[in-house]
Write a protein that holds these residues in place. Structure first.
Motif, short mmCIF file in Angstrom:
data_model
loop_
_atom_site.label_atom_id
_atom_site.label_comp_id
_atom_site.label_asym_id
_atom_site.label_seq_id
_atom_site.Cartn_x
_atom_site.Cartn_y
_atom_site.Cartn_z
N SER A 171 32.74 22.78 87.32
CA SER A 171 31.56 22.26 87.42
C SER A 171 31.71 20.66 87.58
N LEU A 172 31.01 19.99 88.45
CA LEU A 172 31.39 18.62 88.37
C LEU A 172 30.07 17.86 88.06
N THR A 173 30.13 16.78 87.12
CA THR A 173 28.95 15.92 86.64
C THR A 173 29.36 14.47 87.42
N LEU A 174 28.54 13.99 88.05
CA LEU A 174 28.45 12.48 88.55
C LEU A 174 27.85 11.65 87.50
N MET A 175 28.26 10.51 87.41
CA MET A 175 27.50 9.60 86.58
C MET A 175 26.35 9.05 87.23
N LYS A 176 26.06 8.98 88.79
CA LYS A 176 25.07 8.65 89.36
C LYS A 176 24.69 9.81 90.40
N LYS A 177 23.42 9.83 90.66
CA LYS A 177 23.20 11.00 91.52
C LYS A 177 23.39 10.50 92.91
N MET A 178 24.25 11.19 93.88
CA MET A 178 24.48 10.95 94.98
C MET A 178 24.35 12.25 96.18
N VAL A 179 24.31 11.69 97.36
CA VAL A 179 24.34 12.77 98.28
C VAL A 179 25.74 13.29 98.57
N PHE A 180 25.97 14.59 98.16
CA PHE A 180 27.24 15.08 98.00
C PHE A 180 27.27 16.40 98.64
N ASP A 181 27.49 16.81 99.98
CA ASP A 181 27.23 18.01 100.37
C ASP A 181 28.24 18.99 100.48
N PRO A 182 28.09 20.03 100.57
CA PRO A 182 28.96 21.23 100.54
C PRO A 182 30.06 21.02 101.57
N GLY A 183 31.34 21.12 101.33
CA GLY A 183 32.32 21.04 102.63
C GLY A 183 32.92 19.33 102.31
N GLN A 184 32.21 18.78 101.49
CA GLN A 184 32.82 17.32 101.61
C GLN A 184 33.80 16.93 100.54
N SER A 185 34.90 16.47 101.09
CA SER A 185 36.06 16.74 100.15
C SER A 185 36.14 15.30 99.24
N PHE A 186 36.77 15.30 98.41
CA PHE A 186 36.97 14.27 97.44
C PHE A 186 38.46 14.21 96.58
N THR A 187 38.68 13.21 95.92
CA THR A 187 39.82 13.21 94.88
C THR A 187 39.40 12.37 93.75
N VAL A 188 40.12 12.79 92.68
CA VAL A 188 39.96 12.41 91.35
C VAL A 188 41.18 11.61 90.97
N ARG A 189 40.96 10.06 90.62
CA ARG A 189 42.28 9.38 90.26
C ARG A 189 42.08 9.14 88.72
N GLU A 190 43.02 8.96 88.04
CA GLU A 190 43.51 8.63 86.74
C GLU A 190 44.50 7.61 86.97
N ASN A 191 44.32 6.34 86.21
CA ASN A 191 44.96 5.34 86.14
C ASN A 191 45.63 4.97 87.48
N ASN A 192 44.84 4.90 88.43
CA ASN A 192 45.19 4.68 90.00
C ASN A 192 45.91 5.46 90.40
#
Ligand code: GDP
Ligand code: MG
Length: 471
Positions: free
Chosen positions: A422-443
């Motif tokens: 389950s993902l919670t974003l700080m801001k509400k965005m348009v984020f559609d099924p199938g859209q990919s993303f990455t998560v970064r920690e300390n760059n």
């Protein structure tokens, strides 16, 4: 002096095109100039060379060199349980295509010593081969290991228009058959084609049973269990040059099914329009202009529109539209457009927002996603990840703080493993099924993922993600 300037601009443009630098750099500058009426005459910017920057990933770029303009291109791949014959089938496809004069044969050994790929810091072993039919060019992905298939699908490295599910008649549906099929559904693979392999060593009755079993599984996972083409054959016989029904004929059938069952990629001009905002600027005396490439639909002057993202939903109306320097009455999917927005201040527009037809898209801060956590050797974390993991999430042109929580009773995931989260974003965005993303920690990229479902927004008390309550 003026001609020198034009020449210099032309050179810069060529450089940008050749090095494949950000498409945005060209378009934004171009559109700015078109609005201001300053772009030099006779510039070499045409629809062809601009659209060539759109819509293709790295692999698409490689393949595009090899097929003639005008023929359609599709991305396919083999999925299925280990040892069911995916690599043998991949080799057989290139062999038959070579016989037809449309490809170069790639042997089993060449495919199986898959090169290591570094994609967003993830190591994926994958081989890409290509072949063609009279109608189409195909780029085909085959991965050697189960983990490679999973990573390949989650990271969207080679987004498949269709997947060939290989099932050995000797085994039937196995655990990885299920897992690959489920993931294919989740990441948005639209079409499945089934190849029941190793038909040379089982009798008719078994083949029928396996086909029934697969059709049920397809329906269970939301694919079309009735219409999905199922081909029964033997990749090994075909590879060895056996000309029988189960041998070469089965591969020819498979290629025909590729041509007939996978639809040609078409642009969607009729859905409500959607344009991810690349840039925004002020044209003195005119107002705020946003630029971007229309993903779907058609924009018309005076249309009502919403500007969505970063918790905002700004109502506006489209003013002047510009495509390639010209003011136009409408702009369609695939075109790079500059749109004048009425009553919007440039300060309220941010890169990463979406401009869309009024009431056609929603913003949310809560999503279901599939995530792969990079192993330490891939540059990921050394320590396991637990729920309430808060980091920065990057997708397309935006990034926002996010929180990851595991579901289904999972409390912890090790680097190198994948999970539904389950993902919670700080801001509400348009984020559609199938859209990919990455998560970064300390760059460093520590995870890559894909959205599966948009959930209703949750409240974030005091804008503190750690205070969100997840059941
Ligand atoms: P993968 O792990 O799914 O890529 O499977 P491979 O293509 O490496 O095949 C696994 C094994 O099955 C190999 O030993 C192949 O020779 C064998 N195999 C593949 N296709 C057939 C087939 O049609 N008939 C038979 N009898 N064996 C096959
Ligand atoms: Mg293999």
């Amino acid at each position: 002096m003026k001609s020198l300037l034009i020449f210099f601009r032309g050179l810069m443009f060529l450089k940008t095109t050749v090095t494949g630098l950000s498409f945005r750099t060209i378009s934004r500058e171009y559109i700015t100039h078109s609005f201001l009426g300053k772009w030099p005459q006779g510039s070499a910017l045409t629809t062809a060379n601009v659209t060539s920057h759109l819509g293709f990933g790295r692999f698409g770029d490689i393949c595009r060199k090899h097929y003639s303009e005008g023929s359609h291109h599709c991305n396919v791949g083999t999925i299925g349980h280990i040892d069911h014959g995916k690599t043998t089938l991949t080799a057989a496809l290139t062999r038959i295509s070579e016989m037809n004069g449309f490809a170069k044969f790639v042997s089993y050994e060449e495919i199986d010593k898959a090169p290591e790929e570094r994609s967003r810091g993830i190591t994926i072993n994958a081989t890409h081969v290509e072949y063609s039919t009279k109608l189409r060019h195909y780029a085909h992905t085959d991965c050697p290991g189960h983990a490679d298939f999973i990573k390949n699908m989650i990271s969207g490295t080679s987004q498949m228009d269709a997947a060939v599910l290989v099932v050995a008649a000797t085994d039937g549906v196995m655990p990885q058959t299920r897992e690959h099929l489920l993931l294919a559904k989740q990441v948005g693979v639209e079409k499945i084609i089934v190849f029941i392999n190793k038909a040379d060593v089982v009798d008719e009755e078994i083949k029928e049973l396996v086909e029934i079993e697969i059709r049920e599984l397809l329906s269970d996972f939301g694919f079309d269990g009735i219409e999905t083409p199922v081909i029964i054959g033997s990749a090994l016989l075909a590879l060895k040059g056996d000309t029988s029904e189960l041998g070469e004929q089965s591969i020819k059938k498979l290629l025909n099914v590729f041509d007939s069952y996978i639809p040609n990629p078409t642009r969607d001009y009729t859905s409500p329009f959607l344009l991810p905002v690349d840039n925004a600027f002020t044209v003195p005396g005119r107002g705020t202009v946003v630029t971007g490439t229309v993903v779907k639909g058609t924009l018309r002057r005076n249309d009502d529109a919403d500007l969505l993202g970063y918790d905002k939903n700004i109502k506006t109306t489209l003013g002047d539209l510009h495509v390639f320097k010209k003011s136009v009455a409408k702009a369609v999917a695939g075109e790079n457009v500059g749109a004048l927005l009425r009553g919007v201040r440039v300060q309220s527009v941010q890169k990463g927002m979406v401009l869309c037809a009024s009431n056609s898209a929603i913003i949310s801060n809560c999503f279901l996603a599939k995530v792969y956590f990079l192993s330490a050797s891939e540059g990921g974390r050394k320590k396991p990840v637990t729920s309430k993991y808060i980091q920065q999430l990057f997708s397309k042109t935006w990034n926002v703080a996010c929180r990851i929580d595991f579901i289904d009773g999972v409390s912890m995931v090790m680097p190198g493993e994948h999970a539904t989260v389950s993902l919670t974003l700080m801001k509400k965005m348009v984020f559609d099924p199938g859209q990919s993303f990455t998560v970064r920690e300390n760059n460093r990229t520590v995870a890559t993922g894909i959205v599966i479902e948009v959930k209703p927004s949750v409240r974030i008390p005091k804008s503190n993600l750690s205070k969100v309550i997840h059941e």
